[in-house]
Scaffold this motif. Structure first.
Motif, PDB file in Angstrom:
ATOM      1  N   TYR A 117      35.592  80.202 -27.165  1.00 53.81           N
ATOM      2  CA  TYR A 117      35.052  81.627 -27.591  1.00 53.81           C
ATOM      3  C   TYR A 117      33.452  81.795 -27.338  1.00 53.81           C
ATOM      4  N   GLY A 118      32.708  80.619 -27.866  1.00 57.15           N
ATOM      5  CA  GLY A 118      31.130  80.781 -27.866  1.00 57.15           C
ATOM      6  C   GLY A 118      30.840  80.872 -26.558  1.00 57.15           C
ATOM      7  N   SER A 119      31.450  79.605 -25.833  1.00 65.77           N
ATOM      8  CA  SER A 119      30.682  79.499 -24.324  1.00 65.77           C
ATOM      9  C   SER A 119      31.161  80.544 -23.513  1.00 65.77           C
ATOM     10  N   VAL A 120      32.242  81.291 -23.595  1.00 67.11           N
ATOM     11  CA  VAL A 120      32.643  82.525 -22.809  1.00 67.11           C
ATOM     12  C   VAL A 120      31.924  83.511 -22.995  1.00 67.11           C
ATOM     13  N   MET A 121      31.611  83.954 -24.079  1.00 65.91           N
ATOM     14  CA  MET A 121      30.767  85.331 -24.522  1.00 65.91           C
ATOM     15  C   MET A 121      29.470  84.894 -24.167  1.00 65.91           C
ATOM     16  N   GLU A 122      29.015  83.756 -24.044  1.00 63.15           N
ATOM     17  CA  GLU A 122      27.665  83.418 -23.478  1.00 63.15           C
ATOM     18  C   GLU A 122      27.642  83.599 -22.136  1.00 63.15           C
ATOM     19  N   ALA A 123      28.833  83.222 -21.399  1.00 61.10           N
ATOM     20  CA  ALA A 123      28.644  83.049 -19.951  1.00 61.10           C
ATOM     21  C   ALA A 123      28.707  84.619 -19.386  1.00 61.10           C
ATOM     22  N   GLY A 149      27.457  87.077 -20.862  1.00 59.74           N
ATOM     23  CA  GLY A 149      26.325  87.708 -21.265  1.00 59.74           C
ATOM     24  C   GLY A 149      26.445  88.678 -22.679  1.00 59.74           C
ATOM     25  N   LEU A 150      27.572  88.294 -23.597  1.00 55.60           N
ATOM     26  CA  LEU A 150      27.703  89.131 -24.674  1.00 55.60           C
ATOM     27  C   LEU A 150      27.282  88.575 -26.108  1.00 55.60           C
ATOM     28  N   THR A 151      26.444  87.420 -25.736  1.00 57.88           N
ATOM     29  CA  THR A 151      25.607  86.982 -27.031  1.00 57.88           C
ATOM     30  C   THR A 151      24.207  87.443 -26.903  1.00 57.88           C
ATOM     31  N   VAL A 152      23.603  87.506 -28.164  1.00 60.08           N
ATOM     32  CA  VAL A 152      22.304  87.692 -28.472  1.00 60.08           C
ATOM     33  C   VAL A 152      21.443  86.583 -29.068  1.00 60.08           C
ATOM     34  N   ALA A 153      20.194  86.889 -28.951  1.00 61.11           N
ATOM     35  CA  ALA A 153      19.259  85.944 -29.840  1.00 61.11           C
ATOM     36  C   ALA A 153      19.568  85.961 -31.214  1.00 61.11           C
ATOM     37  N   PRO A 154      19.634  84.653 -31.825  1.00 63.99           N
ATOM     38  CA  PRO A 154      19.777  84.591 -33.327  1.00 63.99           C
ATOM     39  C   PRO A 154      18.527  85.381 -34.261  1.00 63.99           C
ATOM     40  N   SER A 155      19.140  85.560 -35.324  1.00 60.11           N
ATOM     41  CA  SER A 155      18.049  86.295 -36.092  1.00 60.11           C
ATOM     42  C   SER A 155      16.993  85.339 -36.643  1.00 60.11           C
ATOM     43  N   ARG A 156      15.749  85.920 -37.160  1.00 61.12           N
ATOM     44  CA  ARG A 156      14.877  84.842 -37.437  1.00 61.12           C
ATOM     45  C   ARG A 156      15.310  83.950 -38.726  1.00 61.12           C
ATOM     46  N   LEU A 157      15.863  84.724 -39.509  1.00 60.19           N
ATOM     47  CA  LEU A 157      16.433  83.862 -40.665  1.00 60.19           C
ATOM     48  C   LEU A 157      17.385  82.683 -40.341  1.00 60.19           C
ATOM     49  N   ARG A 158      18.280  82.814 -39.413  1.00 61.54           N
ATOM     50  CA  ARG A 158      19.125  81.927 -38.931  1.00 61.54           C
ATOM     51  C   ARG A 158      18.354  80.986 -38.272  1.00 61.54           C
ATOM     52  N   PRO A 161      27.353  84.866 -30.390  1.00 59.06           N
ATOM     53  CA  PRO A 161      28.208  85.870 -30.204  1.00 59.06           C
ATOM     54  C   PRO A 161      28.799  86.698 -30.968  1.00 59.06           C
ATOM     55  N   PRO A 162      29.303  87.828 -30.377  1.00 56.37           N
ATOM     56  CA  PRO A 162      30.021  88.853 -31.520  1.00 56.37           C
ATOM     57  C   PRO A 162      31.019  88.123 -32.474  1.00 56.37           C
ATOM     58  N   ARG A 163      30.917  88.530 -33.718  1.00 61.23           N
ATOM     59  CA  ARG A 163      31.669  88.075 -34.795  1.00 61.23           C
ATOM     60  C   ARG A 163      33.173  88.333 -34.461  1.00 61.23           C
ATOM     61  N   ARG A 164      33.766  87.531 -34.645  1.00 62.25           N
ATOM     62  CA  ARG A 164      35.590  87.738 -34.235  1.00 62.25           C
ATOM     63  C   ARG A 164      36.142  87.710 -35.550  1.00 62.25           C
ATOM     64  N   GLY A 165      37.173  88.473 -35.448  1.00 61.25           N
ATOM     65  CA  GLY A 165      38.240  88.647 -36.498  1.00 61.25           C
ATOM     66  C   GLY A 165      39.467  87.652 -36.492  1.00 61.25           C
ATOM     67  N   LEU A 166      40.227  87.845 -37.313  1.00 60.50           N
ATOM     68  CA  LEU A 166      41.560  87.271 -36.860  1.00 60.50           C
ATOM     69  C   LEU A 166      42.237  87.623 -35.742  1.00 60.50           C
ATOM     70  N   ILE A 167      43.072  86.532 -35.313  1.00 63.26           N
ATOM     71  CA  ILE A 167      43.880  86.475 -34.133  1.00 63.26           C
ATOM     72  C   ILE A 167      45.031  86.990 -34.574  1.00 63.26           C
ATOM     73  N   LEU A 220      30.391  93.878 -33.000  1.00 67.05           N
ATOM     74  CA  LEU A 220      29.162  93.820 -32.094  1.00 67.05           C
ATOM     75  C   LEU A 220      27.709  93.595 -32.662  1.00 67.05           C
ATOM     76  N   ALA A 221      27.020  92.869 -32.007  1.00 63.90           N
ATOM     77  CA  ALA A 221      25.799  92.519 -32.538  1.00 63.90           C
ATOM     78  C   ALA A 221      24.784  93.681 -32.232  1.00 63.90           C
ATOM     79  N   PRO A 222      23.619  93.982 -33.112  1.00 63.30           N
ATOM     80  CA  PRO A 222      22.857  94.921 -32.738  1.00 63.30           C
ATOM     81  C   PRO A 222      22.325  95.005 -31.328  1.00 63.30           C
ATOM     82  N   GLY A 223      22.463  96.160 -30.848  1.00 61.33           N
ATOM     83  CA  GLY A 223      21.940  96.429 -29.400  1.00 61.33           C
ATOM     84  C   GLY A 223      23.128  96.344 -28.290  1.00 61.33           C
ATOM     85  N   GLN A 224      24.355  95.964 -29.021  1.00 65.09           N
ATOM     86  CA  GLN A 224      25.520  95.749 -27.986  1.00 65.09           C
ATOM     87  C   GLN A 224      26.369  97.246 -28.076  1.00 65.09           C
ATOM     88  N   GLU A 225      27.178  97.429 -27.195  1.00 64.83           N
ATOM     89  CA  GLU A 225      27.974  98.617 -27.094  1.00 64.83           C
ATOM     90  C   GLU A 225      29.210  98.260 -26.371  1.00 64.83           C
TER      91      GLU A 225
END
Length: 458
Positions: free
Chosen positions: A49-55, A57-66, A82-88, A101-106
């Protein structure tokens, strides 16, 4: 030799299992998906999931706190989020999961990557729908559900709603006359247009609705459903007599609305914004659905007398399309072609038909007549329908949305039997009694069927 014998003994069941899986995938894709495809697709999704979302272009930079917390606790590299995923949620045809969706995504960003997600997770198709602001749902379809259509067992459908086909995303396509009052259905010969019409009539038969038909092919398409029809015209002359009656019925219903709501009697019908659904149930007239098969036959003329009759019929159809919704009168217009070449009023009538369903057509111009003015990109999809898939169509509406649908098989005999079963629900409309169709009595003992007029029922 012992090792070779062991391999042969083990290889036999493995080969049989592989052959069985291949057979199930080709002949019974639903069974294959439930037993093999679903676990494999779920494992692929969870592991990548994570690598596919990154490939994609659906990931965003982590927050400063993270970023600070990761650096303070570990030395590993901080990767994009990546966008937070719910239950399958598995289904009989695929998978569903929601993404926040992360801030800035649509949602358009996710929809643009649907094809990449399909290949990455090894499914037939991926569809994206917006649930609410910031949340989208991914609907993964495991196999081609339109190859062998099986409607869902339970479909929520109310009055004037008919689940008539299956969409390519495995959701039912519901013909809702309250939401889309009038519709144009086009299709060449053997494209499945008649099957679509059968499902509509069969689905409306159990409902408290008056069904009216105009079939200028001597009634060969609609006559089998005569036991459930309140009126049937089988040639242009009968249609010319029936349409004014429907217009008068519409005007009477407007008078009823005026009287109930205190509107001045001389108020033009065009200025009345309410409808019959605002009336008390005991005063509400029964809805009427008018089916027009081969609408081009109403436009064809041979003499000047025919031309005058044609102009009158077209004018009445346009009035019904413009004003009929508020009076509870809905149009289902079918044909092989429907454009300006039919004559005066054709384009104006088509503009009033909100819904559009285009089956396989003989040329691109016919597809443009149905879909070109509401969803230009759907024209190519309609032109790509193969003759080997009757019932496949492209459905759209004036909102610009469209989807591929396919109607399941329903024999003419089964549809006619459904109409006979609910023949007692034909409403009592005095104005339509002269147009009640004749109903063929079932043959007894091998004798020829007897045709007799059917009395109106309350």
């Amino acid at each position: 030799m012992t090792d070779l014998a062991t391999l042969v003994e083990v290889g036999g069941p493995v080969a049989a299992l592989g052959g069985g899986a291949a057979y199930a995938r080709a002949k019974h894709p639903g069974v294959y998906w439930s037993t093999v495809g679903l676990p494999i697709a779920t494992a692929r999704l969870l592991s990548s999931y994570g690598s596919v979302m990154e490939a994609c272009g659906l990931t965003v930079a982590p927050s400063r706190l993270r970023l600070l917390s990761v650096k303070a606790t570990t030395r590993r590299e901080v990767r994009p989020v990546p966008p937070r995923r719910g239950l399958i949620r598995p289904t009989s045809t695929g998978l569903r999961l929601r993404l926040r969706l992360a801030p800035g995504q649509e949602p358009a960003d996710v929809a643009a990557s649907a094809e990449r997600l399909r290949h990455a997770w090894g499914v037939h198709a991926v569809y994206v729908t917006t649930v609410k602001p910031g949340v989208v749902e991914l609907r993964l379809v495991g196999f081609d559900v339109l190859r062998r259509v099986r409607m869902p067992r339970k479909v929520d459908a109310g009055l004037l709603q008919v689940p008539v086909a299956l969409r390519e995303d495995a959701m039912p396509f519901v013909r809702d006359y309250r939401a889309v009052p009038h519709q144009l259905t086009l299709g060449a010969t053997l494209s499945g247009k008649s099957m679509y019409l059968r499902h509509l009539i069969a689905g409306l038969s159990p409902q408290p609705v008056a069904l009216v038909g105009i079939d200028c092919k001597r009634g060969v398409e609609l006559a089998p459903f005569a036991s459930r029809l309140s009126a049937l015209a089988t040639d242009p002359q009968q249609a010319a007599e029936l349409l004014p009656v429907l217009v008068k019925e519409m005007e009477d219903r407007y008078d009823l609305i005026k009287a109930r709501q205190g509107i001045a009697p001389d108020t033009p019908a065009e200025e009345i914004t309410s409808d019959i659904w605002g009336l008390p149930e005991h005063e509400r007239p029964v809805p009427v659905v008018l089916f027009v098969d081969e609408v081009a036959e109403l436009f064809l003329v041979a003499t000047r007398t025919d031309e005058e009759r044609r102009d009158e019929m077209v004018t009445q159809l346009i009035r019904l399309a413009q004003l009929g919704r508020a009076a509870g009168i809905y149009l289902e217009v079918c044909g092989q072609r429907f454009g300006a070449e039919l004559g005066k009023g054709a384009t104006m009538l088509r503009a009033q038909l909100t819904g559009r369903v285009c089956h396989r057509v003989n040329d691109e111009a016919s597809a443009k007549m149905a879909l070109g003015d509401i969803a230009p990109e759907a024209v190519l999809a309609a032109c790509a329908i193969a003759p080997e898939r009757p019932g496949l169509a492209v459905a759209g509406d004036t909102s610009g949305g469209w989807s591929r649908i396919r109607t399941p098989y329903l024999s003419l005999g089964d549809a006619a039997e459904i109409c006979r079963e609910f023949g007692h629900l034909v409403p009592d409309l005095p104005a339509l009694k002269p147009f009640l169709p004749e109903v063929a009595v079932q043959p007894v003992g091998g004798l020829a069927p007897v045709v007799s007029p059917r009395p109106a029922t309350g």
